[in-house]
Design a protein around this motif. Structure first.
Motif, mmCIF file in Angstrom:
data_model
loop_
_atom_site.group_PDB
_atom_site.id
_atom_site.type_symbol
_atom_site.label_atom_id
_atom_site.label_comp_id
_atom_site.label_asym_id
_atom_site.label_seq_id
_atom_site.Cartn_x
_atom_site.Cartn_y
_atom_site.Cartn_z
ATOM 1 N N ALA A 108 0.723 -1.006 0.118
ATOM 2 C CA ALA A 108 0.054 0.067 -0.005
ATOM 3 C C ALA A 108 0.839 1.329 -0.002
ATOM 4 N N ASP A 109 0.372 2.214 -0.693
ATOM 5 C CA ASP A 109 0.882 3.599 -0.596
ATOM 6 C C ASP A 109 0.285 4.630 0.406
ATOM 7 N N ARG A 110 0.760 4.789 1.447
ATOM 8 C CA ARG A 110 -0.005 5.504 2.851
ATOM 9 C C ARG A 110 -0.378 6.965 2.434
ATOM 10 N N ASP A 111 0.288 7.471 1.005
ATOM 11 C CA ASP A 111 -0.156 8.868 0.952
ATOM 12 C C ASP A 111 -1.263 8.884 -0.261
ATOM 13 N N VAL A 112 -1.947 7.685 -0.541
ATOM 14 C CA VAL A 112 -2.929 7.711 -1.308
ATOM 15 C C VAL A 112 -4.140 8.544 -0.800
ATOM 16 N N VAL A 113 -4.566 8.349 0.122
ATOM 17 C CA VAL A 113 -5.686 9.213 0.865
ATOM 18 C C VAL A 113 -5.104 9.571 2.321
ATOM 19 N N SER A 114 -4.599 10.797 2.263
ATOM 20 C CA SER A 114 -3.606 11.507 3.134
ATOM 21 C C SER A 114 -4.366 11.767 4.455
ATOM 22 N N ASP A 115 -5.749 12.117 4.069
ATOM 23 C CA ASP A 115 -6.687 12.605 5.346
ATOM 24 C C ASP A 115 -7.390 11.609 5.943
ATOM 25 N N VAL A 116 -6.979 10.014 5.842
ATOM 26 C CA VAL A 116 -7.677 9.171 6.539
ATOM 27 C C VAL A 116 -6.461 8.573 7.586
ATOM 28 N N ASP A 117 -6.894 8.834 8.695
ATOM 29 C CA ASP A 117 -5.850 8.292 10.027
ATOM 30 C C ASP A 117 -6.226 6.836 10.139
ATOM 31 N N LEU A 118 -5.557 6.001 9.441
ATOM 32 C CA LEU A 118 -5.727 4.452 9.836
ATOM 33 C C LEU A 118 -5.242 4.067 10.924
ATOM 34 N N ARG A 119 -4.000 4.740 11.453
ATOM 35 C CA ARG A 119 -3.212 4.261 12.591
ATOM 36 C C ARG A 119 -4.113 4.653 13.835
ATOM 37 N N SER A 120 -4.934 5.774 13.752
ATOM 38 C CA SER A 120 -5.802 6.258 14.952
ATOM 39 C C SER A 120 -7.108 5.110 14.903
ATOM 40 N N LEU A 121 -7.423 4.744 13.609
ATOM 41 C CA LEU A 121 -8.820 3.909 13.809
ATOM 42 C C LEU A 121 -8.034 2.542 14.304
ATOM 43 N N GLY A 122 -7.061 1.965 13.909
ATOM 44 C CA GLY A 122 -6.568 0.802 14.242
ATOM 45 C C GLY A 122 -6.195 0.792 15.902
ATOM 46 N N GLU A 123 -5.702 1.899 16.593
ATOM 47 C CA GLU A 123 -5.433 1.817 17.971
ATOM 48 C C GLU A 123 -6.581 1.949 18.743
ATOM 49 N N ARG A 124 -7.865 2.496 18.107
ATOM 50 C CA ARG A 124 -8.961 2.396 18.857
ATOM 51 C C ARG A 124 -9.475 0.941 18.762
ATOM 52 N N ALA A 125 -9.317 0.411 17.719
ATOM 53 C CA ALA A 125 -9.792 -1.120 17.552
ATOM 54 C C ALA A 125 -8.826 -2.120 18.504
ATOM 55 N N ALA A 126 -7.652 -1.819 18.454
ATOM 56 C CA ALA A 126 -6.696 -2.581 19.444
ATOM 57 C C ALA A 126 -7.113 -2.484 20.671
ATOM 58 N N GLU A 127 -7.447 -1.094 21.199
ATOM 59 C CA GLU A 127 -7.997 -0.714 22.647
ATOM 60 C C GLU A 127 -9.139 -1.809 23.033
ATOM 61 N N LEU A 128 -10.079 -1.733 22.027
ATOM 62 C CA LEU A 128 -11.300 -2.639 22.385
ATOM 63 C C LEU A 128 -10.767 -4.066 22.599
ATOM 64 N N VAL A 129 -10.084 -4.481 21.733
ATOM 65 C CA VAL A 129 -9.677 -5.999 22.074
ATOM 66 C C VAL A 129 -9.086 -6.062 23.358
ATOM 67 N N SER A 130 -7.922 -5.312 23.543
ATOM 68 C CA SER A 130 -7.290 -5.238 24.704
ATOM 69 C C SER A 130 -8.292 -5.232 26.107
ATOM 70 N N ASP A 131 -9.033 -4.333 25.877
ATOM 71 C CA ASP A 131 -9.953 -3.939 27.051
ATOM 72 C C ASP A 131 -10.963 -5.074 27.257
#
Length: 226
Positions: A108-131
């Motif tokens: 993937a090219d991380r600059d294709v859609v520059s204003d979508v913060d995938l890292r932030s979405l992923g961290e929220r998802a990871a926190e849900l699993v961890s919790d």
């Protein structure tokens, strides 16, 4: 088997499920870093590490079957074993999704859609699993109920992110000299972003499943089970 030995096996089961959960969350977070940084070495670590999680899943599954078949657990213990059996299935699927993210990171090219913060979405998802895993470990019914509401927020964020990707795709003007191969590569990158968002939403769904099974284990409440 003595009563003490039986209780020790139940406790070992719980500990192994938590260990698997911690490992899955670690791998998920590593996949997010790999995707964010386009770190191919880390991506391969996540992809190849999925086999370890699969082996752990099979070991715990075997323990669950043995406890059900040989020990005939009473109601509360039966709920623990049954919930654990279901929870490791969700954890294994989260690990598969982490491996997917690792594969996306290879291309993937991380600059294709520059204003979508995938890292932030992923961290929220990871926190849900961890919790959710923590709620299982501590038998925290209130945390399970709250987690479902938090997943609704993740779903909404994922929906907005997908809409943004589609909007940007419509608005993007490729250079007039772009050939068909360049257009195809661009569309593939956009597709990977959409798949990433979809997979992160699914991670949240699996976290809710873990919470639902835990709530049933603790309070015989099946209101979160779909």
């Amino acid at each position: 088997m003595s009563r003490t030995g039986y209780r020790n096996r139940l406790e070992a089961l719980r500990e192994n499920v938590v260990r698997m959960g911690d490992l899955v969350v670690t791998r998920l977070r590593a996949s997010l870093v790999a995707l964010d940084r386009q770190d191919h070495e880390l991506a391969w670590d996540v992809i190849e590490g999925d086999e370890e999680i699969n082996r752990l899943y099979l070991d715990i599954e075997r323990d669950c079957i043995d406890l059900l078949a040989l020990q005939q657990p009473v109601a509360s213990d039966l709920r623990l074993v049954a919930a654990s059996f279901k929870i490791i299935t969700d954890l294994e699927r989260v690990a598969d999704l982490a491996a997917n993210l690792g594969e996306y990171a290879l291309y993937a090219d991380r600059d294709v859609v520059s204003d979508v913060d995938l890292r932030s979405l992923g961290e929220r998802a990871a926190e849900l699993v961890s919790d959710a895993v923590t709620a299982y470990e501590t038998a925290d019914a209130a945390a399970c109920e709250a987690l479902a509401d938090r997943d609704d927020d993740l779903d909404a964020r994922c929906e907005r992110a997908s809409e943004r990707v589609v909007r940007d795709l419509i608005d993007t003007e490729l250079p007039s000299e772009a050939d068909s191969e360049e257009v195809e590569l661009f569309l593939q990158d956009v597709s990977r972003v959409l798949l990433t968002v979809r997979d992160l939403e699914r991670v949240g769904d699996h976290a809710v499943n873990i919470a639902a099974r835990t709530l049933y284990m603790v309070e015989s409440d099946d209101s979160l089970i779909e």
